[in-house]
Design an enzyme around this catalytic site. Sequence first.
Site, mmCIF file in Angstrom:
data_model
loop_
_atom_site.group_PDB
_atom_site.id
_atom_site.type_symbol
_atom_site.label_atom_id
_atom_site.label_comp_id
_atom_site.label_asym_id
_atom_site.label_seq_id
_atom_site.Cartn_x
_atom_site.Cartn_y
_atom_site.Cartn_z
ATOM 1 N N PRO A 48 -8.413 3.426 7.307
ATOM 2 C CA PRO A 48 -8.806 3.720 5.921
ATOM 3 C C PRO A 48 -9.171 5.191 5.712
ATOM 4 C CG PRO A 48 -9.982 1.787 6.759
ATOM 5 C CD PRO A 48 -9.315 2.438 7.928
ATOM 6 N N GLU B 244 -14.276 -1.610 15.523
ATOM 7 C CA GLU B 244 -14.676 -0.544 14.584
ATOM 8 C C GLU B 244 -13.698 0.624 14.613
ATOM 9 O OE1 GLU B 244 -17.194 -1.284 12.506
ATOM 10 O OE2 GLU B 244 -17.124 -3.156 13.632
ATOM 11 N N ARG C 7 13.663 -0.773 5.105
ATOM 12 C CA ARG C 7 14.512 -0.960 3.928
ATOM 13 C C ARG C 7 15.111 0.355 3.429
ATOM 14 N NH1 ARG C 7 12.208 0.247 -0.698
ATOM 15 N NH2 ARG C 7 13.572 -0.991 -1.993
ATOM 16 N N ASP D 253 16.587 3.424 -6.407
ATOM 17 C CA ASP D 253 15.197 3.778 -6.151
ATOM 18 C C ASP D 253 14.903 5.191 -6.629
ATOM 19 O OD1 ASP D 253 14.557 1.392 -5.098
ATOM 20 O OD2 ASP D 253 14.081 2.092 -3.084
HETATM 21 N N1 4HQ Z 1 -8.053 -0.852 9.321
HETATM 22 N N2 4HQ Z 1 -5.131 1.098 6.194
HETATM 23 C C1 4HQ Z 1 -10.063 -0.870 10.728
HETATM 24 C C2 4HQ Z 1 -7.693 -0.737 7.986
HETATM 25 C C3 4HQ Z 1 -6.529 0.048 7.529
HETATM 26 C C4 4HQ Z 1 -6.237 0.383 6.186
HETATM 27 C C5 4HQ Z 1 -7.267 -0.379 10.449
HETATM 28 C C6 4HQ Z 1 -9.268 -1.575 9.662
HETATM 29 C C7 4HQ Z 1 -8.108 0.286 11.521
HETATM 30 C C8 4HQ Z 1 -10.026 0.049 12.955
HETATM 31 N N3 4HQ Z 1 -5.572 0.595 8.257
HETATM 32 N N4 4HQ Z 1 -9.236 -0.542 11.884
HETATM 33 N N5 4HQ Z 1 -6.934 0.055 5.100
HETATM 34 O O1 4HQ Z 1 -8.386 -1.267 7.149
HETATM 35 O O2 4HQ Z 1 -4.726 1.226 7.458
#
Ligand code: 4HQ
Length: 245
Positions: free
Chosen positions: A87, A114, A152, A167
């Site tokens: 994230p 985590e 794709r 597209d």
């Molecule tokens: N995670 N976009 C936490 C995500 C995520 C997202 C991946 C959760 C990494 C450690 N990954 N782990 N949103 O939520 O890519």
Amino acid sequence: MRIDVITLFPGMFDGLRENGVSRVALERGAAELSCYNPRDFTQDNYRTVDDRPYGGGPGMVMMPEPLGRCIDAVSEVNQGPLIYLSPQGERLDQDILGELAALPQFSLLCGRYEGVDERIVASRVDREISIGDYVLSGGELAAMVVIDGVCRLLPDVLGNAESAQQDSFSAGLLDCPHYTRPENYRGMRVPEVLLGGNHAEIARWRLRQSLARTKERRPDLLQRRVLSDDEKELLTALDLEQNDE
Ligand code: 4HQ
């Protein structure tokens, strides 16, 4: 295109291998997908991949040693960038998928718990990508989103001469509505213009629908898009309609 995935749950990627556009890309040899499991690079009897966070707090962190050895192995077979799904990354969009689809190879790092020890991110990761502002329990689904979106776009995968062009015409706008048979479904009719076979008129109707939906649902997309004269004219007409209501 060669894609290598670092994951504690390689079985999750069977879904991509067995279904849809990714299966076609793999069958045709347009894409190659391999998984590497950090657990196979552990050296203790328990095959430990996670440990408690320094400084305390909830959850566990992926340890640097087995993960680092796993990345060493992947970097032997894949010379492309290593992408960490999290994230904290830049938000995935169609432009980024296009960039990735143009690469000969890249690898994806899926975190669990985590996340991974920051020293791995700092020393080994080339790019950090997020699929959206929400929290998953691991990076695997995010990696699968990237792989599906890339597959794709690969040449020779799904009649891509036409649909890639489609597209690019509509890039940055929401899609128009689609209809198939029957003409009358439970009293709901297909718009007359689509039955007529006037292809210029149909193209204009679809563009108008796309513009109207984008203006209504995603005005932010219109802001950052350069509009053609045709599109400006259709939008002005839509503005006038809205002022009448
Ligand atoms: N995670 N976009 C936490 C995500 C995520 C997202 C991946 C959760 C990494 C450690 N990954 N782990 N949103 O939520 O890519």
